[in-house]
Design a protein around this motif. Sequence first.
Motif, short mmCIF file in Angstrom:
data_model
loop_
_atom_site.label_atom_id
_atom_site.label_comp_id
_atom_site.label_asym_id
_atom_site.label_seq_id
_atom_site.Cartn_x
_atom_site.Cartn_y
_atom_site.Cartn_z
N THR A 254 46.67 13.83 44.14
CA THR A 254 46.83 14.68 45.32
C THR A 254 47.96 15.68 45.06
OG1 THR A 254 48.48 13.22 46.25
CG2 THR A 254 46.19 12.76 46.82
N ALA A 255 48.02 16.69 45.93
CA ALA A 255 49.07 17.70 45.81
C ALA A 255 50.46 17.04 45.83
CB ALA A 255 48.95 18.72 46.93
N LYS A 256 50.59 16.05 46.68
CA LYS A 256 51.87 15.36 46.79
C LYS A 256 52.24 14.64 45.49
CE LYS A 256 54.32 12.09 49.73
NZ LYS A 256 54.24 11.26 50.95
N ARG B 212 66.32 23.98 41.43
CA ARG B 212 66.81 25.31 41.10
C ARG B 212 65.67 26.34 41.08
NH1 ARG B 212 69.39 25.07 35.29
NH2 ARG B 212 69.65 22.84 34.96
N ILE B 213 64.45 25.89 41.35
CA ILE B 213 63.30 26.76 41.15
C ILE B 213 62.64 27.09 42.48
CG2 ILE B 213 61.09 26.96 39.98
CD1 ILE B 213 62.08 24.81 38.01
N SER B 214 62.25 28.34 42.66
CA SER B 214 61.71 28.75 43.96
C SER B 214 60.31 28.18 44.19
CB SER B 214 61.69 30.27 44.08
OG SER B 214 60.57 30.78 43.40
N LEU B 215 59.98 28.06 45.45
CA LEU B 215 58.72 27.48 45.91
C LEU B 215 57.49 28.08 45.23
CD1 LEU B 215 58.03 25.58 48.52
CD2 LEU B 215 57.25 27.73 49.46
N GLY B 216 57.42 29.40 45.24
CA GLY B 216 56.24 30.08 44.71
C GLY B 216 56.02 29.78 43.23
N MET B 217 57.11 29.71 42.49
CA MET B 217 57.00 29.44 41.05
C MET B 217 56.54 28.02 40.79
SD MET B 217 60.37 31.43 39.73
CE MET B 217 60.49 33.21 39.95
N GLN C 268 51.54 27.85 48.05
CA GLN C 268 52.90 27.77 48.57
C GLN C 268 52.93 27.00 49.89
OE1 GLN C 268 55.16 31.26 49.01
NE2 GLN C 268 54.45 32.24 47.15
N GLU C 269 51.97 27.29 50.74
CA GLU C 269 51.94 26.67 52.07
C GLU C 269 51.84 25.14 51.94
OE1 GLU C 269 50.16 29.21 51.01
OE2 GLU C 269 49.65 30.62 52.62
N THR C 270 50.94 24.70 51.09
CA THR C 270 50.79 23.25 50.89
C THR C 270 52.08 22.64 50.37
OG1 THR C 270 48.42 23.43 50.53
CG2 THR C 270 49.49 21.47 49.66
N LEU C 271 52.69 23.30 49.39
CA LEU C 271 53.93 22.76 48.83
C LEU C 271 55.04 22.72 49.88
CD1 LEU C 271 55.54 21.59 46.55
CD2 LEU C 271 55.93 23.89 45.66
N SER C 272 55.10 23.74 50.69
CA SER C 272 56.10 23.78 51.75
C SER C 272 55.92 22.59 52.70
CB SER C 272 55.98 25.09 52.52
OG SER C 272 56.85 25.09 53.64
N ILE D 276 54.46 19.72 52.03
CA ILE D 276 54.81 18.48 51.32
C ILE D 276 56.31 18.26 51.33
CG2 ILE D 276 54.92 17.43 49.02
CD1 ILE D 276 52.12 18.72 48.53
N ARG D 277 57.04 19.34 51.03
CA ARG D 277 58.50 19.21 51.02
C ARG D 277 59.04 18.85 52.39
NH1 ARG D 277 60.96 24.26 47.49
NH2 ARG D 277 60.88 23.25 45.45
N ALA D 278 58.42 19.40 53.43
CA ALA D 278 58.91 19.17 54.80
C ALA D 278 58.77 17.70 55.19
CB ALA D 278 58.13 20.05 55.77
N GLU D 279 57.67 17.08 54.75
CA GLU D 279 57.31 15.78 55.31
C GLU D 279 58.16 14.60 54.82
OE1 GLU D 279 53.71 13.82 52.78
OE2 GLU D 279 53.22 15.67 53.84
N LYS D 280 59.35 14.81 54.35
CA LYS D 280 60.24 13.66 54.16
C LYS D 280 61.65 14.12 53.73
CE LYS D 280 60.40 11.75 49.86
NZ LYS D 280 60.28 10.58 49.00
#
Lengths: 192, 192
Positions: free
Chosen positions: B150-152, B168-173, B182-186, B188-192
């Motif tokens: 999964t993405a997670k 040290r690395i930006s979301l988009g990269m 990007q949206e999915t990664l954002s 995922i990061r939010a959820e914990k």
Amino acid sequence: MAIEQTEEIFRHFEKYIKLSPILKNELATRMVFKSFKKGKLIHSADTICTKSYFIQKGLLRIYFIKDGKEITEYFSAENEWVNSPRSLMQQKLDIYYIDSLEPTDCFCLNVRDLVFLFDNFPEMERYARLSMGTAFGHFMERITSMRFTTAKEKYQHFCETYHDIHHRISLGMVSSYLGITQETLSRIRAEK
Amino acid sequence: MAIEQTEEIFRHFEKYIKLSPILKNELATRMVFKSFKKGKLIHSADTICTKSYFIQKGLLRIYFIKDGKEITEYFSAENEWVNSPRSLMQQKLDIYYIDSLEPTDCFCLNVRDLVFLFDNFPEMERYARLSMGTAFGHFMERITSMRFTTAKEKYQHFCETYHDIHHRISLGMVSSYLGITQETLSRIRAEK
DNA sequence: AATAACTTTTGACCTGGATCAAAAAATCAT
DNA sequence: ATGATTTTTTGATCCAGGTCAAAAGTTATT
């Protein structure tokens, strides 16, 4: 090993390096010709890999087991080396199994002979570096092809990469190689 | 190049081979120390790659452009070599760009010096073969991590692989590296 | 400090491909 | 050949993650 059988593998080496008569002789002496019938387990994850196989004719599969299911890592056909890389090079256990999908003829080198050749023939080191470079490029392409592509595009890329062997491989093995389900792959194949 | 700066890169070589004083001297003579500030384009796809960089301190990104968007192929940090592999080895154009995500200090070897070293020091061939083997293993893990996860899980694997640099690395990269949006990664990061 | 230019987050909606299930086809063993 | 096993196809449903859009937060520029 009979020197007449070595033409193909020597030609393969000579894509990357020049083979001296001495090295040719060392290779021919050390390589053992082996034939496997279809469906034979050639290397198992519960042994340390001690041999590297160069396929003269046939088709092998490198796979591992995840949740009880066989996942194909890649396929290897004519003029390619096959082994369990980390297990062979570091002489430790790794997850990979190797089996034959077709009757397969190989040249086989064991790890002691490999070490001997690397230690005594710098051109063997060069050969390994350059041929690994080629494999590296294929891996990078595969990684690219796995991101941002649909299941159909993945399958198309697979057919290109394995153009002359893709029809010799069963559905389930291809689908696990691509990371899609059998059902999806079956539908993709049906739709044209 | 000042010999005192070479300790780290020599230690890196010595993970794989023994460095003779002569080879150390050749390396030190040929390597050039370079500093890049953040955001500098170090290699462009419209030139042939003529240099290989060993990162002493900093962070580089290897990427290509697809449909006008930058897709990260991988990141490289301290004690790793960076170049456009196929472009460097075959001296032809390839798709990759390299830029600096942080101020970066490198040792730089040009292709002529590399060829000289490979031609004259078999242990350099061995070093290249063995260190490529390590990189190979990472690629195989990455391919495994991209199928059936999964993405997670992909993001978690990324955090493990790049444990001390992932923040040290930006979301988009990161998202283009993983092959998710990007949206999915954002999320995922939010959820914990 | 104010403005502009990115980057990240949040929301609403939709679709490709997964999952579960069962039929059809192909391959194998006696 | 004939039944048994394995492989492939087809159908129905569902959801992870994509797409589009807009708000909020950050960073760079004058």
